[in-house]
Design a protein around this motif. Structure first.
Motif, mmCIF file in Angstrom:
data_model
loop_
_atom_site.group_PDB
_atom_site.id
_atom_site.type_symbol
_atom_site.label_atom_id
_atom_site.label_comp_id
_atom_site.label_asym_id
_atom_site.label_seq_id
_atom_site.Cartn_x
_atom_site.Cartn_y
_atom_site.Cartn_z
ATOM 1 N N LEU A 504 0.826 -1.209 0.000
ATOM 2 C CA LEU A 504 0.000 0.000 0.000
ATOM 3 C C LEU A 504 0.859 1.258 0.000
ATOM 4 N N ILE A 505 1.998 1.210 0.665
ATOM 5 C CA ILE A 505 2.905 2.368 0.671
ATOM 6 C C ILE A 505 3.418 2.640 -0.740
ATOM 7 N N ARG A 531 -11.231 8.019 -2.536
ATOM 8 C CA ARG A 531 -11.964 7.535 -1.368
ATOM 9 C C ARG A 531 -11.204 6.403 -0.673
ATOM 10 N N LEU A 532 -10.619 5.519 -1.460
ATOM 11 C CA LEU A 532 -9.836 4.425 -0.871
ATOM 12 C C LEU A 532 -8.601 4.964 -0.150
ATOM 13 N N VAL A 536 -7.563 4.413 3.968
ATOM 14 C CA VAL A 536 -6.275 3.881 4.452
ATOM 15 C C VAL A 536 -5.763 4.679 5.645
ATOM 16 N N LEU A 537 -6.233 5.922 5.815
ATOM 17 C CA LEU A 537 -5.797 6.741 6.948
ATOM 18 C C LEU A 537 -6.184 6.117 8.285
ATOM 19 N N LYS A 538 -7.134 5.204 8.285
ATOM 20 C CA LYS A 538 -7.534 4.544 9.529
ATOM 21 C C LYS A 538 -6.526 3.486 9.961
ATOM 22 N N SER A 547 2.482 8.100 3.874
ATOM 23 C CA SER A 547 2.444 7.983 2.408
ATOM 24 C C SER A 547 1.057 8.312 1.863
ATOM 25 N N THR A 548 0.020 7.992 2.630
ATOM 26 C CA THR A 548 -1.347 8.287 2.184
ATOM 27 C C THR A 548 -1.598 9.790 2.142
ATOM 28 N N THR A 549 -1.157 10.502 3.162
ATOM 29 C CA THR A 549 -1.367 11.960 3.176
ATOM 30 C C THR A 549 -0.625 12.631 2.023
ATOM 31 N N TRP A 550 0.565 12.125 1.694
ATOM 32 C CA TRP A 550 1.311 12.713 0.581
ATOM 33 C C TRP A 550 0.660 12.370 -0.760
#
Length: 739
Positions: A504-505, A531-532, A536-538, A547-550
């Motif tokens: 995921l990263i 949306r996905l 992932v932030l959870k 990595s999700t925020t970026w």
């Protein structure tokens, strides 16, 4: 637990009694009990000549009482549970005692097979002490499958390991070699290896390395590498200078150095004539035989060192004893039996930066690439892993490209190799793609078209490497459109439903690069990729959250109606602001970057303000991390546009820490801090606080910055402070005149 030497015929067998110093106290006590028990068993068997059924029951009872490898256990385990393979991962070099072995396998009557009685009979011949009988028994044991569970348990139950280890101390070369060959086959079992270590075989094998017989040395080195797999055993090898001896055996004498480096250990006629003289067939034959013995010695030493090289302390001991120049010389050999373990040693050394520097300075990279081109599965596997680990250094990446390694990787990738080779190959491609020159060279070889099918046809470990390679390739703008049109982006978004954190990263990093392209962003939003990302932030993994925020930032920045898109996600802003409570700096920096982008919309900013955004941002202003300082100041600057947020930041004491950030030499920190101070200075109290904190000289320095945004922000901030000072001066003058 050794069989006492009193039962051996000393004149025929030519043995010496075992040294008590090589055995532990517990082993000595068990050996004494075993001796008395076996004496009584032999006497009873000679006096009573009963039928087979009575003898069978008696032997089973004797085995249960006298077996040196059995202890009492509340719970019985099957033999398959005991006979397990050891993990290939590196074992820590702990300083604790040798791990205890839990022997709770008891032989049942129904489990005894024909092989068990053969093993018992053969070791009875060994116990008698006759040299010829011993050699005959050892040869007969080779006909059995010694690496199977049943035979291995039978050897342990009849005390065979004790006798085999005891044979290592005799003076007869044939018995020593036969014992080591037998132990080598039995060492496939982990519990057998631990037992042999406990019996003191490591010390005996180290002594055999100094034997004058070359064949004894070969088998001792092979068995030592096979048995010494625990940290305690490796510590014994290092303590008794075993590494020094093995490195010495690996170093082929100077008379053979030319063969290794230039001829690849192939004896040419010219060299043979120079060494032995023309027409001297006897000397030529003797020289060939000596050359072959030295080569076999180096092969066995290399295999032993390759098994030790997965230990950090063992690698350090090898390097201290000068193994790196020897490896550099042997890497050019064409003898596969020697080259495979040598590359295996280099592969383990490539794990650490200090050893990678030695590999680079010794110019081994071109030899690793050459070995990678040889069509041998094990050699190709070791070479691919060595390239994978060496590619951590960018300077080595360039050398791999110059040596033709990229073309070799692509050719092997095109041949659809097995998983064992495909995994390190894709990993090496991932790391090599960090260099822009390598990416361009790869793309000339159609790397994108080759990697895309692997995302849905290969195991997850390979997919992680493939997606990681795409995260580096997509940094080049021209390749994003090619990736999207080839169907790679669609397959990538389908992988978002996976749960492996590292996968995921890499997916997030690839999406972050692709989202810089508006066409790709439209497709990502259409496929519900944003949306996905929010879901992932959870995940509690900090690296995954960062990595999700970026990845969210470029999606919001590039997509046209991003504000409405974010509001359509229930609880999305609460989840993002909640990340400001994290203790991980990378998560905080990514969250601040996303907030700075979202705060450009007034409605979204109002929602975040209601959930205490100002308070959370103000608490982070005392950080010393420059990445966090840069994006935190940007978030504060964009958050000042709503309602009374400027006054709220002043009340939360966020002004003075921001003034201190102006002292940074980082241009990014200076730019965003100047923007934040400009927005905050529009409130009178904040301007007074800035002036008192001495920000004017710092702003004057930034006014001469080459960055235009920094110049304007610094100038406007000083204008606000100066205007306030002028107003105060005018008020004082009016008061004076009034008086």
């Amino acid at each position: 637990m050794l069989v006492e030497a009193r039962n051996l015929k000393m004149n025929e067998f030519d043995t010496k009694s075992p040294k008590p110093s090589l055995r532990q106290k517990k082993t000595k006590d068990k050996s004494q009990r075993l001796q008395s028990s076996r004496l009584s068993h032999d006497q009873n068997s000679n006096e009573n000549n009963q039928n087979k059924k009575v003898t069978f029951e008696k032997q089973k009872k004797t085995l249960k009482k006298t077996s040196p490898l059995q202890t009492k256990s509340k719970k019985k385990k099957s033999s398959l549970d005991l006979w397990m393979e050891e993990s290939s991962e590196e074992e820590p070099d702990g300083d604790g005692p040798l791990e205890k072995i839990n022997y709770d396998h008891k032989v049942q009557a129904t489990e005894l097979s024909t092989d068990h009685w053969i093993v018992q009979r053969m070791f009875k011949y060994v116990r008698n002490g006759n040299r010829s009988a011993t050699i005959f028994a050892l040869c007969s044991l080779f006909e059995l499958s010694l690496n199977t569970d049943s035979v291995s348990c039978s050897v342990r139950d009849v005390g065979g390991l004790d006798m085999l280890v005891n044979l290592l101390e005799c003076k007869d070369t044939d018995c020593q070699i036969g014992s080591m060959k037998t132990l080598n086959h039995l060492a496939e079992s982990r519990i057998t290896r631990l037992t042999v270590i406990e019996l003191g075989a490591i010390e005996l094998l180290l002594n055999l390395l100094y034997n004058t017989n070359d064949e004894v040395v070969w088998h001792a080195a092979d068995l030592l590498g096979r048995v010494a797999t625990t940290s305690s055993a490796r510590r014994i090898v290092r303590a008794q200078d075993g590494m020094i001896k093995l490195v010495t055996l690996l170093d082929i004498p100077s008379s053979f150095t030319g063969f290794v480096h230039k001829e690849g250990l192939n004896i040419s006629n010219e060299i043979m004539s120079h060494k032995t003289g023309k027409g001297n067939a006897f000397l030529e034959t003797a020289f060939k035989e000596r050359w072959q013995r030295k080569l076999c010695t180096a092969q066995c030493a290399a295999r032993a060192l390759a098994s030790f090289a997965n230990s950090r302390r063992s690698r350090m001991a090898m390097r201290i004893n000068g193994i790196m120049p020897i490896l550099a010389r042997l890497m050019a050999t064409s003898d596969l039996e020697l080259l495979i373990p040598v590359v295996g040693i280099v592969k383990e050394f490539a794990k650490e930066p200090v050893y990678r520097a030695s590999i680079y300075s010794e110019r081994m990279i071109s030899d690793i690439v050459r070995a990678f081109q040889i069509d041998n599965p094990q050699l190709r596997k070791n070479s691919a892993r060595a390239i994978f680990k060496c590619a951590d250094d960018l300077i080595i990446c360039d050398q791999i490209r110059q040596s033709g390694g990229l073309t070799t990787l692509i050719s092997i990738l095109s041949s659809k190799p097995k998983f064992e080779i495909l995994l390190p190959v894709t990993g090496a491609i991932w790391k090599l793609c960090r260099s822009r020159e390598n990416v361009d060279q790869f793309q000339k070889l159609n790397i994108i078209d080759l990697l895309i099918p692997l995302m849905h046809t290969q195991p997850e470990k390979v997919v992680i490497h493939v997606v990681g390679a795409f995260s580096e390739i997509m940094k080049v703008k021209e390749y994003r459109t090619i990736f999207h049109k080839a169907g790679g982006l669609e397959l990538l978004l389908q992988l978002q439903k996976r749960t492996k954190p590292q996968l995921l990263i890499n997916i997030n990093n690839t999406i972050a690069q692709c989202a810089e392209n508006p066409e790709c962003t439209e497709f990502i939003v259409k496929q519900d990729g944003v949306r996905l990302l929010w879901s992932v932030l959870k995940n509690p993994n900090p690296e995954l959250q960062a990595s999700t925020t970026w990845a969210i930032c470029p999606c919001i920045r590039t997509y046209g109606d991003s504000a409405e898109l974010i509001r359509s996600f229930v609880g999305a802003l609460d989840l993002l602001v909640g990340l400001l409570k994290s203790s991980d700096v990378k998560v905080l920096a990514g969250a601040c970057a996303a907030i700075a982008t979202i705060a450009l919309d007034e409605e979204n900013l109002a929602v975040m303000t209601d959930i205490k955004l100002v308070m959370y941002l103000s608490k982070l202003t005392c950080t010393n991390d420059e990445l966090l300082q840069e994006h935190l100041a940007d978030a504060i600057a964009n958050s000042c546009a709503y309602a009374d947020n400027r006054q709220a930041f002043g009340k939360e004491d966020a002004v003075i820490p921001l003034v201190k950030c102006l002292k940074s030499k980082n241009p990014g920190v200076n730019r965003t801090t100047a923007k934040a101070l400009h927005q905050l200075s529009q409130w009178v109290d904040n301007a007074i606080t800035m002036h008192a904190a001495g920000c004017v000289p710092l702003l004057l320095r930034l006014a001469s910055s080459p960055d235009r945004v920094t110049q304007e922000s610094a100038a406007k901030c000083m204008y606000n402070i100066r205007r306030l000072a002028t107003a105060n001066q005018m008020a004082e003058d009016i008061n004076i005149k009034a008086k």
